[in-house]
Motif scaffolding. Structure first.
Motif, PDB file in Angstrom:
ATOM      1  N   UNK A 763       0.673  -1.139  -0.147  1.00 60.71           N
ATOM      2  CA  UNK A 763       0.089  -0.074   0.044  1.00 60.71           C
ATOM      3  C   UNK A 763       0.838   1.474  -0.040  1.00 60.71           C
ATOM      4  N   UNK A 764       0.342   2.208  -0.948  1.00 62.29           N
ATOM      5  CA  UNK A 764       1.043   3.697  -0.759  1.00 62.29           C
ATOM      6  C   UNK A 764       0.594   4.231   0.457  1.00 62.29           C
ATOM      7  N   UNK A 765      -0.758   4.496   0.383  1.00 63.00           N
ATOM      8  CA  UNK A 765      -1.423   5.183   1.433  1.00 63.00           C
ATOM      9  C   UNK A 765      -2.738   5.130   1.357  1.00 63.00           C
ATOM     10  N   UNK A 766      -3.559   5.296   2.493  1.00 60.93           N
ATOM     11  CA  UNK A 766      -4.964   5.003   2.733  1.00 60.93           C
ATOM     12  C   UNK A 766      -5.723   6.471   2.033  1.00 60.93           C
ATOM     13  N   UNK A 767      -4.964   7.560   1.849  1.00 61.67           N
ATOM     14  CA  UNK A 767      -5.803   8.558   1.610  1.00 61.67           C
ATOM     15  C   UNK A 767      -4.900   9.663   0.514  1.00 61.67           C
ATOM     16  N   UNK A 768      -3.670   9.418   0.521  1.00 65.38           N
ATOM     17  CA  UNK A 768      -3.028  10.177  -0.559  1.00 65.38           C
ATOM     18  C   UNK A 768      -3.186   9.843  -1.921  1.00 65.38           C
ATOM     19  N   UNK A 769      -3.058  10.728  -2.919  1.00 65.30           N
ATOM     20  CA  UNK A 769      -3.516  10.441  -4.311  1.00 65.30           C
ATOM     21  C   UNK A 769      -2.446  10.669  -5.303  1.00 65.30           C
ATOM     22  N   UNK A 770      -2.416  10.169  -6.790  1.00 66.55           N
ATOM     23  CA  UNK A 770      -1.566  10.339  -7.734  1.00 66.55           C
ATOM     24  C   UNK A 770      -2.169  11.621  -8.587  1.00 66.55           C
ATOM     25  N   UNK A 771      -1.086  12.259  -8.779  1.00 69.82           N
ATOM     26  CA  UNK A 771      -1.535  13.598  -9.364  1.00 69.82           C
ATOM     27  C   UNK A 771      -0.551  13.724 -10.816  1.00 69.82           C
ATOM     28  N   UNK A 772      -1.037  14.893 -11.789  1.00 68.58           N
ATOM     29  CA  UNK A 772      -0.097  14.938 -12.722  1.00 68.58           C
ATOM     30  C   UNK A 772       0.120  16.471 -12.815  1.00 68.58           C
ATOM     31  N   UNK A 773       1.346  17.148 -12.807  1.00 69.60           N
ATOM     32  CA  UNK A 773       1.773  18.443 -12.718  1.00 69.60           C
ATOM     33  C   UNK A 773       1.739  19.139 -11.520  1.00 69.60           C
ATOM     34  N   UNK A 774       1.451  18.428 -10.097  1.00 68.26           N
ATOM     35  CA  UNK A 774       1.497  18.880  -9.051  1.00 68.26           C
ATOM     36  C   UNK A 774       1.443  17.614  -7.884  1.00 68.26           C
ATOM     37  N   UNK A 775       1.925  17.725  -6.818  1.00 65.08           N
ATOM     38  CA  UNK A 775       1.902  16.878  -5.776  1.00 65.08           C
ATOM     39  C   UNK A 775       1.013  17.394  -4.687  1.00 65.08           C
ATOM     40  N   UNK A 776      -0.349  16.781  -4.578  1.00 64.27           N
ATOM     41  CA  UNK A 776      -1.342  17.308  -3.708  1.00 64.27           C
ATOM     42  C   UNK A 776      -1.123  16.582  -2.239  1.00 64.27           C
ATOM     43  N   UNK A 777      -1.912  17.087  -1.253  1.00 66.60           N
ATOM     44  CA  UNK A 777      -2.009  16.512   0.231  1.00 66.60           C
ATOM     45  C   UNK A 777      -0.673  16.678   0.711  1.00 66.60           C
ATOM     46  N   UNK A 778       0.192  15.577   1.080  1.00 68.57           N
ATOM     47  CA  UNK A 778       1.472  16.224   1.591  1.00 68.57           C
ATOM     48  C   UNK A 778       2.460  15.539   0.720  1.00 68.57           C
ATOM     49  N   UNK A 779       3.779  16.285   0.563  1.00 65.87           N
ATOM     50  CA  UNK A 779       4.751  16.126  -0.540  1.00 65.87           C
ATOM     51  C   UNK A 779       5.552  14.856  -0.285  1.00 65.87           C
ATOM     52  N   UNK A 780       5.873  14.173  -1.263  1.00 67.33           N
ATOM     53  CA  UNK A 780       6.775  13.077  -1.325  1.00 67.33           C
ATOM     54  C   UNK A 780       8.096  13.258  -0.924  1.00 67.33           C
ATOM     55  N   UNK A 781       8.533  14.580  -1.524  1.00 65.60           N
ATOM     56  CA  UNK A 781       9.948  14.977  -1.227  1.00 65.60           C
ATOM     57  C   UNK A 781       9.950  16.407  -0.590  1.00 65.60           C
ATOM     58  N   UNK A 782      10.951  16.372   0.397  1.00 62.51           N
ATOM     59  CA  UNK A 782      10.923  17.872   1.109  1.00 62.51           C
ATOM     60  C   UNK A 782      11.554  18.888   0.077  1.00 62.51           C
ATOM     61  N   UNK A 783      11.893  18.704  -1.187  1.00 62.07           N
ATOM     62  CA  UNK A 783      12.241  19.627  -1.955  1.00 62.07           C
ATOM     63  C   UNK A 783      11.072  20.704  -2.576  1.00 62.07           C
ATOM     64  N   UNK A 784       9.926  20.296  -2.119  1.00 67.75           N
ATOM     65  CA  UNK A 784       8.924  21.077  -2.282  1.00 67.75           C
ATOM     66  C   UNK A 784       7.782  21.110  -1.406  1.00 67.75           C
ATOM     67  N   UNK A 785       6.886  22.039  -1.525  1.00 68.48           N
ATOM     68  CA  UNK A 785       5.604  21.940  -0.709  1.00 68.48           C
ATOM     69  C   UNK A 785       4.604  21.716  -1.777  1.00 68.48           C
ATOM     70  N   UNK A 786       3.285  21.624  -1.234  1.00 68.22           N
ATOM     71  CA  UNK A 786       2.052  21.398  -2.291  1.00 68.22           C
ATOM     72  C   UNK A 786       2.031  22.644  -2.906  1.00 68.22           C
ATOM     73  N   UNK A 787       2.172  23.759  -2.419  1.00 68.82           N
ATOM     74  CA  UNK A 787       2.152  25.195  -3.114  1.00 68.82           C
ATOM     75  C   UNK A 787       3.212  25.340  -4.261  1.00 68.82           C
ATOM     76  N   UNK A 788       4.354  24.919  -3.929  1.00 69.58           N
ATOM     77  CA  UNK A 788       5.375  25.243  -4.908  1.00 69.58           C
ATOM     78  C   UNK A 788       5.595  23.938  -5.884  1.00 69.58           C
ATOM     79  N   UNK A 789       4.826  22.750  -5.863  1.00 71.65           N
ATOM     80  CA  UNK A 789       4.870  21.496  -6.506  1.00 71.65           C
ATOM     81  C   UNK A 789       4.549  21.814  -8.131  1.00 71.65           C
ATOM     82  N   UNK A 790       3.458  22.778  -8.271  1.00 74.25           N
ATOM     83  CA  UNK A 790       3.215  23.123  -9.600  1.00 74.25           C
ATOM     84  C   UNK A 790       3.943  23.126 -10.558  1.00 74.25           C
ATOM     85  N   UNK A 791       3.909  22.520 -11.581  1.00 77.80           N
ATOM     86  CA  UNK A 791       4.860  22.517 -12.656  1.00 77.80           C
ATOM     87  C   UNK A 791       4.747  23.794 -13.343  1.00 77.80           C
TER      88      UNK A 791
END
Length: 803
Positions: A763-791
């Motif tokens: 299992x990846x997560x019970x609630x986190x989702x897959x997204x294109x062009x952004x990382x929603x909910x919590x970030x996979x990497x500390x290199x970005x936040x949700x706000x700064x993750x938009x391509x």
């Protein structure tokens, strides 16, 4: 055949006479209808939607010369109350202070003092089954919810798909003139239907609710939730607010909806289904609440369990002669734990108690808002303290990250103590040790998932309705079940159970109304038989007796084969806590109840019994549909997102590649191309300062990254990530959770390579989702936040292919 002219003339004259006769009949009927138009026509509420009355044709030419007919509208019966159902998640019988708990729950207590407590009220031992049973008035297998939606199979009773023949209570109320709103958790939608492709017919707003604001699934991160407003995903609900919490958000949404409804349609009753994620894991709660409970659980679960038990006797919610049932043998005595274990486990309980405290406080805010509108007396509030017993799914030690449990990773006490000060904060996804679940399910032995013991199914429950209940601070001991709530509400509203809803004949509700008990403390029970079954744990209540078998513990595999299970027998009319097993003394009674269970199981589509807990998480093995089917390739485009892992291509335990065709300004490019999961497990392909990066986050415990050796050129580029899985064994079957090699290429040229040491197999997560062009909910990497993750560039398309 040919006709002469005389014959044609005679035929035409006959037809003209017939038409005059028909016209006269119609005019006569019209006159009668006109005479009766002002009379009150009985409303047929057995067939929904309610049909508009027939209107005779108008033959007056000028509108000024005729009285306009009334516009048809559906109204609720006179004096139908507002209805609010509140249900806490994963809280046992001994959780609230009105039922002996050590955590104050002033809102629950307030409603109890001015209403009725029920101490023989029952759930289904697991969330999806309880919720679907509650909302339909039918047994959970009757509505195809034999387990949670993630464990659905193709067997009748277990498909996870609500039949059209079992319309939900909100749909019945809505079609009878109510406004309907759902706030919080919805765990009743089949997992393969949670995508933009739908079908959306079983989502809340298409199965009875005018308004839905909440999450789909078993749980969500309370700090960074994946939520919907209706069928529309809410993009970044926190919007940068560091103090955001979903529990507060959903309460505000519910209050605003009720206020708007009462402002615009004050004569129209409302039905509000308010079901927070609390106190289900993750136990997320602000530090201000945690501070209030520091040190209160240092005595340990054995002492506090006995304290709850004594409180329950003092309050009269259990008989004075009750015996505290033994706890499971696997649960250690608190005195035998190490000092570090005691320190960690006490902290876990402090956070859980704080979460309950916060939930009850927010519910208080909702109740106060209804009171301020002047509607509290005319509102039936049903407050159910738990959709099942307290959860023991944290295992013997609890969890810093609940997803480790599903991926077979054992967390040590030493590792968890490193997160002691931050337990419950956004940097954790925690659960508590099973000893606390047994404690808060006092006076019973077992917990959530165990449908064969009242520790998994008995819930403290309060009904508050000053306009309809004379008694104050009353206790009702009649035996009831969640399937009884829908018939109760319909009777209170003066509504019949419908026979047809939206053109489909309805299966009768299987619950009984509880209304007889409101002013009848000594009234005889009306719910005399009830089966229970969850993944092999099964039992049956029959007129004061209970027989069942604990086939599987929440923290371990089955104890026996289904055929060799050992059954227990309790005379629960005299043994409240199920402490005295009478199976050896009354073998004939046990046999009788086993036969009753089998009869009920056949009647309500319980069979076949399916105890494949882990295997049912795999859709192919379980036999349920998947959105991807047999496809090994998926092409996605910018803007697609909010996809749970059941609706995205599965890259676990195999080799795969990701090919992204993008257009950028070169080294100024930043943001996520495609990602799945988040802080507590997932992966992301993104661009940082122009360089492509692939990061694999293993359960928030360890991270592996590969970064390209140079920035992208300006213009169009093709970025490829190739993952070569190391887990192929000699017999051709993949090893689970192995590592691999991640290789990046840009425009066909090698750009970087590195090892991924281990992967999540389940299992990846019970609630986190897959997204294109952004990382929603919590970030996979500390290199970005949700706000700064938009391509920042343009994504033409991305293709994911598994091998």
């Amino acid at each position: 055949m040919k006709y002469n002219s005389q014959q044609w003339f005679d035929c035409a004259r006959w037809l003209r006479c017939l038409s005059l006769l028909v016209a006269a009949t119609v005019l006569s009927a019209t006159a009668v209808a006109a005479d009766e138009a002002d009379r009150e026509v009985p409303v047929n509420r057995r067939v929904l939607p309610i049909a508009a009355p027939w209107q005779p044709p108008i033959k007056v030419f000028d509108a000024r010369d005729v009285k306009a007919p009334p516009v048809f509208s559906v109204e609720a019966p006179e004096n139908a109350p507002n209805v609010v159902i509140i249900m806490i998640d994963d809280l046992g019988f001994g959780g609230t202070s009105a039922f002996g708990g050590v955590t104050p729950t002033p809102t629950f207590d307030r409603l109890a003092k001015n209403g009725l407590r029920y101490n023989h009220f029952h759930s289904c031992a697991l969330c999806s089954p309880t919720r679907q049973a509650l909302l339909t008035g039918r047994n959970h297998h009757s509505v195809n919810m034999g387990s949670i939606t993630e464990f659905a199979t193709s067997f009748p009773g277990h498909t996870g798909k609500l039949p059209d023949s079992c319309a939900k209570l909100p749909e019945i109320l809505r079609l009878n003139g109510y406004s309907t709103g759902h706030f919080g958790k919805c765990h009743e939608v089949a997992v393969w239907e949670i995508s933009p492709s739908g079908p959306l017919t079983r989502w809340p707003t298409m199965s009875g609710f005018d308004k839905f604001y909440g999450f789909l699934g078993g749980e969500t991160n309370q700090w960074s939730p994946a939520i919907y407003d209706g069928i529309t995903p809410v993009d970044n609900p926190a919007k940068g607010d560091p103090n955001y919490h979903f529990m507060e958000d959903m309460t505000t949404q519910a209050i605003n909806w009720i206020r708007a409804q009462q402002s615009l349609t004050p004569d129209k009753p409302f039905f509000t289904y308010f079901v927070p994620g609390a106190t289900h894991a993750p136990h997320h709660v602000p530090e201000s609440y945690i501070e209030k409970h520091k040190g209160k659980f240092d005595a340990g679960w054995d002492v506090i369990r006995k304290q709850i038990f004594e409180n329950q006797k003092r309050l009269g919610v259990i008989p004075a002669d009750s015996v505290l049932a033994d706890k499971p043998q696997d649960i250690q005595d608190w005195a035998d734990l190490t000092a570090d274990e005691q320190k960690l486990f006490a902290r876990q309980a402090e956070v859980f108690a704080a979460y309950l405290d916060m939930a009850d406080s927010e519910i208080g805010r909702l109740v106060d808002a209804i009171d301020e509108l002047g509607e509290l007396d005319d509102t039936m509030i049903i407050y159910v303290a738990g959709d099942n017993g307290t959860s023991a799914e944290g295992g013997m030690r609890g969890l810093y990250n609940e997803m480790t449990y599903f991926n077979g990773v054992e967390e040590t006490v030493d590792d968890m103590l490193k997160h002691y000060d931050e337990w419950g904060s956004p940097s954790t996804y925690p659960h508590m040790a099973a000893g606390w679940a047994v404690c808060f399910d006092s006076p019973f032995t077992w917990t959530k998932q165990v449908a064969s013991n009242y520790g998994g199914t008995r819930q403290g429950m309060v009904i508050h309705w000053p306009a309809g209940i004379k008694a104050k601070n009353g206790l009702r001991t009649q035996w009831h079940h969640v399937i009884d709530l829908a018939p109760t509400i319909l009777e209170a509203a003066g509504l019949p159970q419908p026979r047809i809803v939206n053109g489909v004949g309805q299966r009768p509700m299987e619950g009984v109304s509880m209304l007889y008990s409101f002013d009848g403390p000594k009234a005889a029970d009306r719910h005399l038989v009830q089966y229970f079954e969850i993944m092999g744990n099964r039992g049956v209540y029959y007129d004061g007796w209970f027989a069942g078998t604990v086939h599987m513990f929440p923290w371990s595999p089955p104890q026996n084969t289904l055929q060799n299970d050992v059954w227990e027998l309790y005379h629960v009319a005299e043994d409240f806590s199920m402490s005295n097993n009478l199976a050896d003394q009354h073998p004939e009674k046990l046999k009788q109840l086993q036969e009753v269970f089998l009869s009920e199981a056949i009647k309500y589509k319980v069979l076949p019994i399916d105890d494949r807990r882990q295997l049912r998480a795999n859709a192919v093995l379980a036999g349920r549909p998947t959105l991807m089917g047999d496809r090994n390739s998926l092409t996605v485009y910018e803007g697609l997102g909010f996809l749970p892992e059941n609706d995205f291509i599965d890259t676990k335990n195999r080799s795969f590649e990701i090919v992204a065709e993008v257009e950028t300004q070169g080294q100024d490019a930043n943001g996520v191309l495609v990602s799945q999961g988040g802080r507590f497990g997932g992966w992301s392909l993104y661009v940082k300062d122009g360089k492509p990066v692939y990061t694999y986050n293993f359960l928030g415990l360890q991270s592996f990254s590969v970064t390209a050796d140079k920035p992208l050129p300006a213009g169009k580029s093709t970025i490829k990530l190739d993952f070569a899985y190391d887990g192929q064994s000699s017999d051709g079957k993949p090893k689970l959770g192995a590592g691999g090699t991640a290789t990046l290429t840009v425009n066909g040229q090698p750009a970087g390579s590195g090892k991924v040491g281990k992967t999540q197999f389940a299992v990846w997560s019970a609630d986190e989702t897959a997204n294109v062009g952004i990382d929603r909910e919590t970030p996979v990497s500390p290199d970005y936040t949700e706000e700064s993750s938009k391509f920042t560039g343009k994504i033409d398309k991305i293709t994911l292919t598994v091998k």
